[in-house]
Scaffold this motif. Structure first.
Motif, PDB file in Angstrom:
ATOM      1  N   UNK A 130       0.875  -1.175   0.000  1.00 58.49           N
ATOM      2  CA  UNK A 130       0.000   0.000   0.000  1.00 58.49           C
ATOM      3  C   UNK A 130       0.914   1.228   0.000  1.00 58.49           C
ATOM      4  N   UNK A 131       0.767   2.077  -1.011  1.00 53.90           N
ATOM      5  CA  UNK A 131       1.672   3.213  -1.163  1.00 53.90           C
ATOM      6  C   UNK A 131       0.995   4.537  -0.830  1.00 53.90           C
ATOM      7  N   UNK A 132      -0.163   4.795  -1.376  1.00 47.24           N
ATOM      8  CA  UNK A 132      -0.793   6.113  -1.223  1.00 47.24           C
ATOM      9  C   UNK A 132      -1.732   6.216  -0.024  1.00 47.24           C
ATOM     10  N   UNK A 133      -2.042   5.100   0.585  1.00 47.46           N
ATOM     11  CA  UNK A 133      -2.875   5.106   1.786  1.00 47.46           C
ATOM     12  C   UNK A 133      -2.157   4.285   2.860  1.00 47.46           C
ATOM     13  N   UNK A 134      -2.712   4.268   4.039  1.00 47.39           N
ATOM     14  CA  UNK A 134      -2.072   3.598   5.165  1.00 47.39           C
ATOM     15  C   UNK A 134      -2.865   2.391   5.642  1.00 47.39           C
ATOM     16  N   UNK A 135      -2.143   1.377   6.079  1.00 45.60           N
ATOM     17  CA  UNK A 135      -2.738   0.328   6.907  1.00 45.60           C
ATOM     18  C   UNK A 135      -2.679   0.904   8.316  1.00 45.60           C
ATOM     19  N   UNK A 136      -3.817   1.043   8.967  1.00 43.47           N
ATOM     20  CA  UNK A 136      -3.860   1.613  10.318  1.00 43.47           C
ATOM     21  C   UNK A 136      -4.080   0.500  11.335  1.00 43.47           C
ATOM     22  N   UNK A 137      -3.191   0.464  12.317  1.00 45.20           N
ATOM     23  CA  UNK A 137      -3.250  -0.577  13.346  1.00 45.20           C
ATOM     24  C   UNK A 137      -3.109   0.092  14.708  1.00 45.20           C
ATOM     25  N   UNK A 138      -4.043  -0.191  15.602  1.00 45.60           N
ATOM     26  CA  UNK A 138      -3.990   0.380  16.955  1.00 45.60           C
ATOM     27  C   UNK A 138      -2.864  -0.262  17.762  1.00 45.60           C
ATOM     28  N   UNK A 139      -2.320   0.537  18.679  1.00 42.99           N
ATOM     29  CA  UNK A 139      -1.264   0.054  19.550  1.00 42.99           C
ATOM     30  C   UNK A 139      -1.661  -1.199  20.308  1.00 42.99           C
ATOM     31  N   UNK A 140      -2.921  -1.297  20.710  1.00 46.99           N
ATOM     32  CA  UNK A 140      -3.386  -2.484  21.445  1.00 46.99           C
ATOM     33  C   UNK A 140      -3.146  -3.761  20.636  1.00 46.99           C
TER      34      UNK A 140
END
Length: 150
Positions: A130-140
């Motif tokens: 994924x280049x133009x967007x993010x994989x979002x992962x919570x710290x938990x």
């Protein structure tokens, strides 16, 4: 372009060019507190991480977000994270533009080498594409995967 990229990259990593301050960082006594860091240039972050690794200075990621190269702090043994922080991962690029395949592969491994084993596997299999967007992962979730919580 890739020759210029690697010349600059190498000189920064080897410490030939001074690292400028990073506005998303604040110092609390001896601990480096990272708050709302949206990333930055790979070579600059590599230099900063090398200095932190050598010093052993504790790093706490406590802000709302830690995106892009900020996530590379996760590979430092002295780093702990907040369960509430959102971490954003993406593959290497040149300001959002795709890299040549060989450079993409090399840069992906440089980044992945700064992650704990489970995160490194995920990044190389999935996260880097994924280049133009993010994989979002919570710290938990990262804490569940073995990253040390604060």
């Amino acid at each position: 372009m890739s020759l210029v990229f690697w010349a600059v990259f190498t000189s920064l990593v080897l410490g030939l060019v001074p690292l400028s301050g990073h506005t998303a960082l604040a110092q609390d006594a001896e601990t480096l507190i990272v708050r709302n860091d949206r990333g930055g240039e790979l070579a600059k972050r590599l230099r900063q991480i090398r200095e932190l690794r050598q010093s052993g200075r504790p790093v706490e990621i406590r802000g709302g977000v830690c995106f892009s190269t900020c996530t590379m702090f996760l590979g430092l043994p002295q780093t702990c994270i907040s369960s509430r922080t959102v971490f954003g991962f993406h593959g290497p690029s040149s300001y959002g533009r795709p890299l040549a395949p060989k450079v993409f592969e090399e840069a992906s491994h440089v980044i992945a080498d700064h992650y704990p084993p489970a995160l490194k596997r995920w990044y190389l299999e999935t996260g880097r594409y994924r280049i133009r967007t993010l994989h979002r992962i919570r710290g938990a979730r990262l804490i569940d995967l073995g990253v040390r919580g604060c």
